[in-house]
Design an enzyme around this catalytic site. Structure first.
Site, mmCIF file in Angstrom:
data_model
loop_
_atom_site.group_PDB
_atom_site.id
_atom_site.type_symbol
_atom_site.label_atom_id
_atom_site.label_comp_id
_atom_site.label_asym_id
_atom_site.label_seq_id
_atom_site.Cartn_x
_atom_site.Cartn_y
_atom_site.Cartn_z
ATOM 1 N N CYS A 86 0.842 -1.206 0.000
ATOM 2 C CA CYS A 86 0.000 0.000 0.000
ATOM 3 C C CYS A 86 0.878 1.256 0.000
ATOM 4 O O CYS A 86 1.551 1.522 -0.986
ATOM 5 C CB CYS A 86 -0.972 -0.042 1.164
ATOM 6 N N HIS A 203 -3.729 -5.448 1.047
ATOM 7 C CA HIS A 203 -3.156 -5.751 2.357
ATOM 8 C C HIS A 203 -3.260 -7.239 2.713
ATOM 9 O O HIS A 203 -4.198 -7.638 3.408
ATOM 10 C CB HIS A 203 -3.895 -4.949 3.432
ATOM 11 N N GLU A 205 -1.476 -8.690 4.852
ATOM 12 C CA GLU A 205 -1.193 -8.832 6.291
ATOM 13 C C GLU A 205 -2.446 -8.752 7.152
ATOM 14 O O GLU A 205 -2.405 -9.113 8.326
ATOM 15 C CB GLU A 205 -0.171 -7.778 6.729
#
Lengths: 231, 79
Positions: A86, A203, A205
């Site tokens: 990002c 994302h 994560e």
């Protein structure tokens, strides 16, 4: 696998990505952007998401010139792994580690939602735990994710197989209304020439625990740890 | 010495912000606006003597930070 997550003023996903790395088995430290060198023995540098320097000037522009980026460039030049997520992807293009630029989203809106991606190849350090063409479900949250580059650069990225992920629907069909930001060729992430640097807008994560909506992000961190073991 | 630096999008680069402003101007019934491109202006005070060193410093500032030369042009004006 020894990972270093770089913290800039305004980063806000460093905790999430550190958690994802630790869960996959990487030893992980947080590194301050004003440091000149990475910790000795760093295998992987992660530039996390957020709003470094409040997105002033251009997203990622000021962070891209931070002291630590000299260390990150040297690490990448040695073949070390670098992952920018990002705002981290924006920092990678601003610092010249990846080509192109991330422009305002086509519809001028910040998009924050779940999004499917097609894994374009699974023979890289970042994707070996995925299947080729697998459609994975991860989160996106960005206002400037519209990947653009000049025609020659796009042609080169495509010819060299350097598109890492493309926006798709749940069935894996790329493009059309599945493209959330107008990105050229539905590009969600790209590799460097030598495939050791990956930048992506979504994302992974944030999708590592079934309690918070899915685990499709976890294989990226498992891939990296596997790569570290094999090295 | 004072300077003004203009950073603008290169021709052909899509400028959704400029488009939105263009639409807003139309909705205000302001006649004669054909198109709008948005850019940035930096007013810079320089602590150097001499035109040449000022220009060199500003050029370095533009190339290294103020403009992303992938998509932006810059123009320097010494005031």
């Amino acid at each position: 696998m020894k990972a270093a997550v770089v913290l800039f003023p305004g980063s806000n996903r460093e905790g999430d990505v550190a958690r994802a790395l630790r869960q996959a088995g990487a030893s992980t430290s947080i590194v301050w952007h004003g440091d000149h060198e990475l910790p000795a023995g760093t295998d992987l540098v992660v530039l996390p998401g957020g709003f470094s320097y409040g997105d002033y000037l251009r997203c990622g522009a000021i962070a891209g010139r931070a002291h630590i980026m000299d260390g990150v460039r040297a690490h990448a030049a040695r073949g070390g792994l670098v992952l920018g997520i990002c705002n981290g992807f924006q920092i990678l293009v601003e610092s010249g580690l990846l080509p192109g630029v991330l422009m305002r989203n086509r519809d001028l809106r910040f998009v924050c939602k779940m999004q499917h991606l097609r894994v374009e190849r699974n023979d890289t350090a970042f994707t070996r735990a995925y299947a080729k063409n697998q459609a994975i479900r991860v989160a996106i949250a960005h206002g400037e994710g519209n990947y653009e580059a000049d025609e020659a650069t796009i042609e080169r990225l495509e010819a060299e197989g350097r598109v890492a992920f493309r926006y798709c629907d749940a069935q894996g069909k790329v493009g059309g209304s599945a493209n959330p930001n107008g990105s050229t060729n539905d590009i969600a992430g790209i590799y460097s020439e030598t495939f050791n640097v990956l930048g992506l807008m979504p994302h992974p994560e944030n999708l590592i625990d079934p309690l918070v909506g899915g685990v499709d992000g976890a294989p990226m961190f498992e891939s990296l740890v596997q790569t570290g073991r094999a090295a | 010495m004072k300077a003004r630096v203009f950073v603008t999008l290169k021709n052909g680069v899509l400028d959704p912000q400029g488009k939105a402003i263009e639409g807003a101007l139309r909705s205000l019934d302001i006649d004669g606006v054909a198109s709008v491109r948005q850019g940035k202006v930096f007013d810079i005070e320089l602590a150097v003597a001499g035109k040449e060193s000022a220009e060199a410093a500003l050029k370095a500032a533009c190339e290294k930070l103020l403009a992303n030369t992938v998509v932006e042009n810059y123009r320097i004006e010494l005031l």
